[in-house]
Design a protein around this motif. Structure first.
Motif: not given
Lengths: 591, 422
Positions: B282-284, B293-297, B304-306, B334-335
């Motif tokens: 997870v990078v963003d 709202r989402a994390v980006y892998v 890719v948003p999750y 990450i956050f």
């Protein structure tokens, strides 16, 4: 003199071990005393540069000429300690042109092979050099392992009958009728104390009782204690004005460069990178200190190395450092010279005969000097001592190879011979040189790798223990075990375990504690990023998994074992719960 | 179709798995995203609750009694004693018979490969006969080519620690010969398959090697390499042949007991219907004011948003890289959650290797809901919670509290996330 002349050498660094070897080879009966383990002082705390002389080619041509001469000698007699990496003096756009020209000319004047490279050519040698470097000079700098070198000198001295007594601190210089007649040493307590081969010829080993003192009488005393020479001088009642100057070295996790990289400018901090074994070492600073045993080790010094040297090699900025350490140069200048900046104090060495200088016969101090020329210094002082003692034998240290470098061909084929995987075999053979067959071939039991980072096997650890006793820091410098990326996380305890059963549990435990704390001392200066993760993992393995920090054997209060879980059966109050559960059916674990 | 869940857990170690399981229990749909192998391969497989007080006092016999004494910013104080108990109950349900220790509040003292004993709350069934409070005499067996465990030395060390039984150690050569530096996994495989060695199966040959050294011992301890897939069979065979109980002592990495625990957790996640995505970091993240709202892998360079309603951050501490640092400071990568630390890097550690290191307590600062907080003390995001090593305030290595902190915070973060999402 009818008997064999006796000499005490104070100091187990490169100079002291070099002198001990030289004098022992000339037939003197030598005792070397060192307060820590070999290389404990300055020798074990340097960047491992084998000078080509290029560094002094402008400022001090006499030193430069000595350097290139000794550089060639050491490649020959200490081949297993030397890696001829080559070196570059790199000019950045802001560095002065005239200095570059002077450097090139100076090298040639001193007989140092020097070749000018364009920026492109320099980057072909070292791809990570900054894009904007201007040009470079290629010289025959190299890397040398100071630990291996000192140990080999000491081993050679022992072969010639010398006594090498580590962990023996000089507490007094003995005088009789206005003459120095020996020293009094205190043998240290704790696991560091070496079982010493008091009589190497007979193979007998005696153990010096910890905490005892011993008077060692001698016809002559050589004070080769470097930055500590003033303290020995005080004991003898003479003044030796050493000006200790500290320098920081920062160790990287990998070799960002395979060539020694020097900054080509007149002088300045943070101007050298030396590839050393699996690491690269950044150096250094030059700051005068009052006390060579107590000086601040500061964050700014570490940061300065990384920030300044990344101007030459930009990837250093984000690279991982594994530890830092400081060394103290034993600088000296004759009284009244009055140099203020330690950078400007000469790197030449001085032989202070206290008879001529202070009217105190029987002792000479040697101060100043450089690691690369240690053998030449040792030769000169040995000549001096021999003259005093009427010994006529000539110096042979420039011709006779050190133990480990006796047969250059021996490194060729160790891949299969000792059942080691090839990278392990190669690394072992590089360290052991011509002793490989003796150490690896002479080992009969299983020979697993004890230190994975540096590929050190059990046979090599035991060889080191034989040479250094229970002092694991001495084992470390002989083998490089625990000096890699993990800084001993996976191997400190394994190294300690190899001491058992020859040494008892208590000794093993304190030897481990000592090594573990020593590793931590340098790691503290690299605690960010990857290495902080690594340090946390190490802490977790040793504290969580092994509970070494809560070891009940090391604590005063006894543990009330009855207050803890003894299993569900015991809980249920069944007095004979455990009795024969397993013995009868072997598999009943339905509790 | 976009990936969307009620609860998304970032991190696949003990805390992440616990959070996912506890969220799934609320009826929420759960996905667990994990980058690398968890740090369980470094872990002993023992699950600690609290073995030493923050001042070093211990070993503590009753960890639950000691929780009340912890400072207010300790993760146990944040979630409370009941949550710690529930965390262990959840764990007991997951591992079933494979673990022991749940029958009592008391800590157990287990043998370590360094020759000490350590307090822990749950231990693998294969380690159970090795309890240090059990008075039966023991024999420890080490192997010549395994440098991580010296059995005779460990026996001497345990005697020095005052264990209430007599203990001897012996070093033998393993009946099957491997290259000198084979890993424990290779030994385990030979025992699993019962490979031919010295004319017999490895198990029998090993028992015959050890038997002459048994003496009066009623139990025999080996480094934890007694089989992997067929470990029960291996131990039963050895016990039958030796006429003594057999137990395992965890060694350094790779730890088979830690890996087995990881397997058990992932089976439980499968059973609970948790979707698992591994192998990519997870990078963003993307936030909408106060809500993530989402994390980006990062999937091979592709972002890719999750999406999810609720998020749990269980990325681990310094070892697992849930906490990152540089020369300039410490952060949650990450956050960007706040990780309190001194500006001066030289305040992060003590000069004693086992000193009271500030770095060991680095982590995010949770509110009562386990939401990481900012400078003002309010949550960074209303729907982001933290669990396990990424939470600061506890030196798990000194306290021997890592397992319990992961279980308790994982349970609370997962359950709250699940309840709020559904």
């Amino acid at each position: 003199m009818t008997d064999t002349p006796t000499v005490v050498v104070i100091g187990g660094g490169s100079t002291g071990t070099g002198i001990a070897r030289d004098l022992a080879m000339r037939g003197a009966d030598v005792t070397l005393v060192e307060r820590g383990n070999l290389t404990h002082g300055t020798t074990g705390r340097m960047h491992g540069l084998l000078h080509s002389g290029g560094r002094y080619a402008v400022s001090d041509q006499a030193s430069a000429k000595e350097c290139i001469e000794e550089n060639r000698v050491l490649r020959d007699i200490a081949s297993h300690c030397v890696e001829m990496t080559g070196g570059l003096f790199v000019q950045r756009p802001e560095d002065p042109d005239d200095y570059f020209e002077e450097k090139l000319r100076g090298c040639r004047e001193c007989g140092i092979p020097a070749e000018e490279l364009t920026a492109e050519e320099a980057r072909a040698v070292e791809p990570f050099l900054a894009k904007d470097v201007k040009r470079a000079i290629r010289v025959p700098d190299g890397a040398i392992d100071p630990f291996r070198l000192c140990v080999a000198n000491a081993a050679s001295a022992e072969r010639h009958g010398a006594r090498i007594e580590t962990h023996a601190e000089v507490v007094d210089v003995l005088r009789d009728g206005g003459e120095v007649v020996g020293v009094e040493v205190e043998h240290a307590s704790g696991p560091g104390k070496r079982t010493s081969p008091a009589n190497a010829a007979s193979g007998q080993r005696t153990h010096q009782a910890s905490g005892t003192t011993e008077e060692i009488r001698a016809d002559y005393v050589v004070n080769a204690s470097g930055a500590w020479a003033g303290q020995i001088g005080d004991m003898a009642g003479v003044s030796v004005e050493v000006r200790p100057s500290k320098g920081v070295m920062v160790i990287m996790n990998t070799r960002q460069v395979d060539t020694v990289i020097n900054r080509c400018r007149p002088k300045g901090d943070a101007d050298i990178i030396v590839p050393h074994e699996t690491t690269a070492i950044l150096g250094t600073t030059d700051e005068e200190v009052e006390d060579p045993d107590d000086y601040p080790e500061e964050q700014w010094e570490v940061d300065l190395m990384i920030d300044t040297l990344s101007e030459l090699v930009p990837i250093l900025k984000g690279a991982r450092t594994i530890r830092s350490f400081w060394g103290v140069r034993p600088l000296y200048e004759p009284p009244g010279t009055g140099t203020t900046d330690p950078t400007d104090i000469t790197r030449d060495f001085f032989l202070l005969d206290h008879e001529e200088r202070d009217d105190l016969p029987g002792m000479t101090s040697i101060v100043g000097g450089k690691f690369t020329t240690y053998r030449m210094m040792a030769e000169k002082i040995s000549d001096h001592v021999c003259e005093k003692l009427g010994v006529e034998a000539a110096c042979r240290t420039a011709e006779v190879p050190l133990p480990g470098s006796e047969d250059a061909g021996v490194l060729d084929d160790y891949m299969e011979s000792f059942g080691l995987r090839s990278p392990v075999a190669r690394r072992s053979a590089q360290r052991l040189g011509s002793r490989s067959r003796e150490v690896l071939g002479g080992w009969s039991g299983a020979n697993p790798v004890v230190c994975d980072c540096e590929a050190v096997t059990r046979a090599e650890i035991h060889d080191a223990i034989e040479g250094s006793g229970t002092d694991l820091n001495a084992v470390r410098i002989r083998t490089r075990a625990s000096m890699g990326n993990c800084q001993g996380a996976f191997c400190c305890h394994r190294m300690a375990q190899e001491l058992h059963p020859d040494h008892d549990e208590r000794t093993v435990r304190s030897a481990l504690d000592e090594l573990y704390q020593e590793r931590w001392k340098g790691e503290r200066h690299a605690l960010w990023g990857e290495q902080l993760s690594q340090a946390m993992l190490k802490y977790a393995l040793h504290a969580t998994t092994m509970n070494r920090d809560g070891d009940p054997a090391a604590r005063d209060e006894a543990v009330d074992f009855g207050a803890f879980d003894a299993g569900p059966a015991a809980e249920a109050g069944s007095a004979d719960a455990s009795g024969d559960r397993a013995a009868t059916d072997g598999g009943d674990r339905a509790d | 179709m976009p990936i969307r869940e009620d609860v998304l857990v970032v991190g696949g170690g003990l805390a992440g798995a616990t959070a996912a399981l506890s969220a799934a229990e609320t009826g929420a749909s759960v996905r667990l995203v994990s980058y690398k192998k968890s740090t369980l391969r470094f872990a002993s497989g023992f699950v600690d609750a609290l073995g030493y007080a923050p001042d070093g006092e211990g070993p503590i016999a009753d960890p639950f009694e000691a929780i009340a004494e912890l400072p207010a910013d300790h993760p146990y104080s944040v979630v409370g004693e009941d949550a710690v108990r529930e965390g262990f109950e959840l764990f007991d349900g997951v591992v079933g018979d494979a673990y022991r220790g749940g029958h009592t509040d008391a800590n157990a003292l287990l043998l370590t490969h360094g020759g000490t004993v350590k307090p822990t709350a749950r231990y693998p069934e294969s380690a159970a006969p090795g309890l240090a409070s059990d008075p039966r005499d023991a024999l420890l067996v080490g192997f010549e080519s395994l440098t991580d465990f010296d059995a005779p030395l460990a026996a001497r060390h345990l005697s020095a620690a005052g264990v209430p039984f007599s203990v001897e150690g012996v070093t033998v050569s393993f009946p099957r010969r491997f290259r000198a530096d084979a890993k424990v996994t290779r030994f385990a495989k030979a025992l699993d398959r019962d490979e031919r060695a010295d004319g017999a199966g490895t198990r029998r040959a090993l028992a015959e090697t050890v038997a002459p050294h048994l003496g009066a011992a009623e139990r025999v301890g080996f480094p934890a390499l007694l089989g992997d897939e067929r470990a029960d069979e291996v131990r039963a065979d050895l016990e039958a042949a030796l006429g003594a109980e057999v137990f395992e002592i965890p060694t350094g990495p790779p730890s088979l007991l830690g890996l087995k625990l990881e397997d058990a957790l992932y089976s439980a996640l499968d059973e609970a219907g948790v979707r698992i995505s591994t192998g990519n970091p997870v990078v963003d993240y993307e936030a909408d004011g106060e809500r993530v709202r989402a994390v980006y892998v990062d999937r091979k360079g592709q972002r890719v948003p999750y999406h999810a309603e609720q998020f749990v951050l269980a990325t681990g501490g310094l070892v697992g890289k849930g906490i990152d640092s540089g020369r300039g400071g410490v952060e949650e990568p990450i956050f960007g959650c706040r990780v309190p630390h001194s500006e001066d890097r030289y305040d992060w550690f003590e000069d004693d290797a086992f000193g009271d290191h500030a770095f060991a307590r680095f982590g995010v600062v949770p509110d009562a809901e386990l939401r990481p907080t900012d400078e003002g003390g309010g949550p960074h995001f209303s729907n982001l919670r933290a669990a396990g090593g990424v939470v600061g305030g506890a030196d798990f290595a000194a306290e021997k509290s890592g397992g319990g902190v992961s279980l308790a915070t994982g349970l609370v973060a997962g359950r709250n996330a699940g309840e709020e999402a559904t």
